[in-house]
Design a protein around this motif. Structure first.
Motif, mmCIF file in Angstrom:
data_model
loop_
_atom_site.group_PDB
_atom_site.id
_atom_site.type_symbol
_atom_site.label_atom_id
_atom_site.label_comp_id
_atom_site.label_asym_id
_atom_site.label_seq_id
_atom_site.Cartn_x
_atom_site.Cartn_y
_atom_site.Cartn_z
ATOM 1 N N ALA A 9 0.818 -1.206 0.000
ATOM 2 C CA ALA A 9 0.000 0.000 0.000
ATOM 3 C C ALA A 9 0.859 1.265 0.000
ATOM 4 C CB ALA A 9 -0.922 -0.002 1.225
ATOM 5 N N LEU A 10 2.027 1.193 0.633
ATOM 6 C CA LEU A 10 2.875 2.381 0.775
ATOM 7 C C LEU A 10 3.784 2.628 -0.426
ATOM 8 C CD1 LEU A 10 4.009 2.005 4.496
ATOM 9 C CD2 LEU A 10 2.117 3.365 3.613
ATOM 10 N N ARG A 11 4.190 1.562 -1.105
ATOM 11 C CA ARG A 11 5.221 1.681 -2.131
ATOM 12 C C ARG A 11 4.862 2.620 -3.292
ATOM 13 N NH1 ARG A 11 6.017 -3.385 -2.567
ATOM 14 N NH2 ARG A 11 7.544 -3.484 -0.890
ATOM 15 N N PRO A 12 3.620 2.625 -3.801
ATOM 16 C CA PRO A 12 3.331 3.499 -4.949
ATOM 17 C C PRO A 12 3.583 4.977 -4.694
ATOM 18 C CG PRO A 12 1.628 1.834 -4.722
ATOM 19 C CD PRO A 12 2.490 1.717 -3.507
ATOM 20 N N ALA A 13 3.254 5.451 -3.504
ATOM 21 C CA ALA A 13 3.478 6.868 -3.201
ATOM 22 C C ALA A 13 4.971 7.175 -3.155
ATOM 23 C CB ALA A 13 2.824 7.241 -1.876
ATOM 24 N N LEU A 14 5.768 6.241 -2.648
ATOM 25 C CA LEU A 14 7.214 6.445 -2.629
ATOM 26 C C LEU A 14 7.781 6.474 -4.042
ATOM 27 C CD1 LEU A 14 8.166 4.058 0.323
ATOM 28 C CD2 LEU A 14 7.956 6.546 0.395
ATOM 29 N N GLU A 15 7.316 5.556 -4.872
ATOM 30 C CA GLU A 15 7.805 5.514 -6.254
ATOM 31 C C GLU A 15 7.403 6.765 -7.026
ATOM 32 O OE1 GLU A 15 6.169 1.841 -7.604
ATOM 33 O OE2 GLU A 15 7.704 0.603 -6.613
ATOM 34 N N GLU A 16 6.207 7.252 -6.766
ATOM 35 C CA GLU A 16 5.756 8.479 -7.435
ATOM 36 C C GLU A 16 6.630 9.664 -7.031
ATOM 37 O OE1 GLU A 16 1.783 11.324 -7.844
ATOM 38 O OE2 GLU A 16 2.018 9.975 -6.146
ATOM 39 N N ARG A 17 6.954 9.732 -5.749
ATOM 40 C CA ARG A 17 7.793 10.840 -5.283
ATOM 41 C C ARG A 17 9.188 10.779 -5.913
ATOM 42 N NH1 ARG A 17 7.370 13.714 0.457
ATOM 43 N NH2 ARG A 17 5.535 14.398 -0.671
ATOM 44 N N ARG A 18 9.732 9.597 -6.043
ATOM 45 C CA ARG A 18 11.026 9.450 -6.724
ATOM 46 C C ARG A 18 10.933 9.929 -8.176
ATOM 47 N NH1 ARG A 18 15.065 6.437 -4.281
ATOM 48 N NH2 ARG A 18 14.410 5.007 -2.623
ATOM 49 N N ALA A 19 9.874 9.509 -8.864
ATOM 50 C CA ALA A 19 9.717 9.837 -10.284
ATOM 51 C C ALA A 19 9.602 11.339 -10.501
ATOM 52 C CB ALA A 19 8.493 9.121 -10.854
ATOM 53 N N ARG A 20 9.098 12.066 -9.523
ATOM 54 C CA ARG A 20 8.906 13.506 -9.652
ATOM 55 C C ARG A 20 10.079 14.310 -9.097
ATOM 56 N NH1 ARG A 20 3.540 14.753 -6.715
ATOM 57 N NH2 ARG A 20 4.020 16.852 -7.476
ATOM 58 N N SER A 21 11.177 13.641 -8.796
ATOM 59 C CA SER A 21 12.379 14.292 -8.243
ATOM 60 C C SER A 21 12.079 15.007 -6.925
ATOM 61 C CB SER A 21 12.968 15.295 -9.249
ATOM 62 O OG SER A 21 13.348 14.633 -10.434
ATOM 63 N N LEU A 22 11.189 14.404 -6.128
ATOM 64 C CA LEU A 22 10.803 15.001 -4.854
ATOM 65 C C LEU A 22 11.194 14.134 -3.662
ATOM 66 C CD1 LEU A 22 7.209 16.308 -5.766
ATOM 67 C CD2 LEU A 22 9.376 17.559 -5.809
ATOM 68 N N TYR A 23 11.916 13.064 -3.917
ATOM 69 C CA TYR A 23 12.255 12.121 -2.844
ATOM 70 C C TYR A 23 13.291 12.749 -1.917
ATOM 71 C CZ TYR A 23 12.443 7.415 -0.867
ATOM 72 O OH TYR A 23 12.315 6.323 -0.044
ATOM 73 N N ARG A 24 13.057 12.625 -0.619
ATOM 74 C CA ARG A 24 13.971 13.179 0.373
ATOM 75 C C ARG A 24 14.909 12.083 0.877
ATOM 76 N NH1 ARG A 24 8.842 15.703 2.490
ATOM 77 N NH2 ARG A 24 8.964 17.934 2.077
ATOM 78 N N GLN A 25 16.152 12.437 1.081
ATOM 79 C CA GLN A 25 17.132 11.492 1.600
ATOM 80 C C GLN A 25 17.973 12.140 2.683
ATOM 81 O OE1 GLN A 25 18.743 10.506 -2.452
ATOM 82 N NE2 GLN A 25 18.516 8.401 -1.731
ATOM 83 N N ARG A 26 18.285 11.354 3.703
ATOM 84 C CA ARG A 26 19.121 11.858 4.787
ATOM 85 C C ARG A 26 20.597 11.673 4.445
ATOM 86 N NH1 ARG A 26 17.036 8.798 10.020
ATOM 87 N NH2 ARG A 26 17.609 7.046 8.687
ATOM 88 N N ARG A 27 21.412 12.593 4.956
ATOM 89 C CA ARG A 27 22.865 12.486 4.825
ATOM 90 C C ARG A 27 23.457 12.338 6.230
ATOM 91 N NH1 ARG A 27 24.417 14.781 -0.110
ATOM 92 N NH2 ARG A 27 26.476 13.892 0.377
#
Length: 393
Positions: A9-27
């Protein structure tokens, strides 16, 4: 099976965010905060920290933190109202109140909690809350959760606010703004906002997270910079994890306001107090803010230097005279590309994208510090120029 179902249920929203260059990542930071940082094993000149006065790793602040641990331990043990309110907490509240020229101040564990607790303690069903469209997320969430009728007025548009206040039928009216808007870097016109609020029997609350310590002759923030007093801004909130370099937040105001928050602000009542050692470290930071006004002078010099250089490069600056200097890019992928090009040259600047900022307004949020040298700022400008010339956009 339940776990697999949740993941599906959660994966599609994550994949969509990646596709739109909106994915957040920690450093992963492997060094103290400062102008020079080590990130994921590599050294950079950092231009994305809110450590505006360079106090997060100051020797006096570190020493106070260590002494606080030796004296009062690592944790506070409970909420302020049970057994967690230490002598360091109490002394810091008194010193913050004195510094801000208010009757009292009250510590919160985070800025988010301070905003949520204050707004929900002051207004509820039958009341009205009026917020600038560019307010910090914590203020917007607080307004929505308060139960009051929630309205957002056009950014820094006092006339739009005035019309909304005039039409409102509410028991209480609370106007809430950032002192310095965290993603644009501009300041709220506090005097005009206070006049509008007063004209319609409302109150003005200011979140000065990015102004406290930095702005004003003494570092007392946006109200001091704009010569606005406590009567005009009866509810003043600021954080301690930016210019003061530690953690937590406070609200300052009248005796009645602080007692109201102690009695009714749920995030205050039901949260473990900050470690007393953090309060001790913050007291040391506050003393440095009082005594070392040169830090604000250096910060302002770096701001002026950066803006002049960015204009010479033809970059799109926003209307900011504060430590927050966004470079408007627009497209999310272009913002990420420029940030990556700077990183390759040894400069760490974060690309800010929706939903943190409105769609089509992705930007590099350059933040300046009194810890930066003139050479480091010139180096960033050179890296920006090289990145643009070589197709970094």
């Amino acid at each position: 099976m339940a776990g697999a179902s949740l993941d599906a249920a959660l994966r599609p929203a994550l994949e969509e965010r990646r596709a739109r260059s909106l994915y957040r990542q920690r450093r992963v930071i492997e060094s103290p905060q400062g102008a020079e940082v080590v990130v994921d094993g590599r050294a950079y000149i950092g231009f994305c920290s809110n450590d505006y006065l360079g106090l997060a790793n100051h020797p006096q602040v570190r020493s106070a933190l260590k002494a606080g641990v030796d004296s009062l331990g690592a944790g506070s043990g409970a909420s302020h109202l049970v057994c967690g309110h230490s002598r360091e907490h109490h002394a810091l509240e008194e010193e913050l109140a004195d510094f801000c020229g208010r009757e009292r101040a009250l510590l919160f564990s985070t800025g988010y909690m301070a905003n949520l607790g204050t707004v929900t303690a002051l207004v509820g069903k039958g009341d009205g809350i009026f917020e600038d469209r560019l307010n910090h997320a914590s203020l917007l969430d607080a307004g929505l959760l308060s139960g009051a009728r929630f309205q957002r007025f056009t950014h820094n548009d006092t006339d739009n606010l005035d019309r909304r206040l005039a039409r409102a039928e509410a028991r209480r009216k609370l106007v809430v703004v950032d002192g310095v808007f965290s993603m644009d870097g501009d300041c709220a016109p506090l005097s005009n906002l206070a006049e509008a609020a007063h004209r319609h029997d409302g109150w003005l609350m200011v979140d000065d997270a990015h102004g406290f310590g930095c702005l004003g002759a003494q570092g007392r923030g946006t109200p001091e910079l704009q010569s606005v007093g406590g009567a005009e801004v009866p509810v003043y909130m600021a954080t301690l994890g930016k210019a003061l370099g530690t953690a937590g937040a406070f609200v300052a105001g009248s005796e009645a306001l602080i007692e109201t928050l102690i009695q009714f602000a749920r995030p205050y009542i039901y949260t473990t107090a900050l470690p007393p050692a953090v309060a001790a470290a913050t007291r040391a930071s506050l003393r440095l803010v009082r005594e070392e006004g040169w830090r604000r002078d250096v910060l302002q010099a770096r701001i002026t230097q950066f803006r002049k250089g960015a204009r010479a490069l033809g970059l799109t600056l926003m209307d900011s005279q504060t430590a927050v200097q966004p470079l408007l890019i627009g497209d999310e992928q272009r913002a990420l590309a420029l940030a990556s090009a700077l990183e390759a040259r040894g400069y760490w600047v974060v690309a800010i994208r929706p939903p943190t900022v409105p769609a089509g307004s992705a930007r590099l949020r350059v933040t300046l510090s009194a810890a930066h040298t003139e050479a480091q700022v010139n180096g960033l400008l050179s890296a920006l120029g090289e990145s643009l010339a070589q197709g970094g956009l």
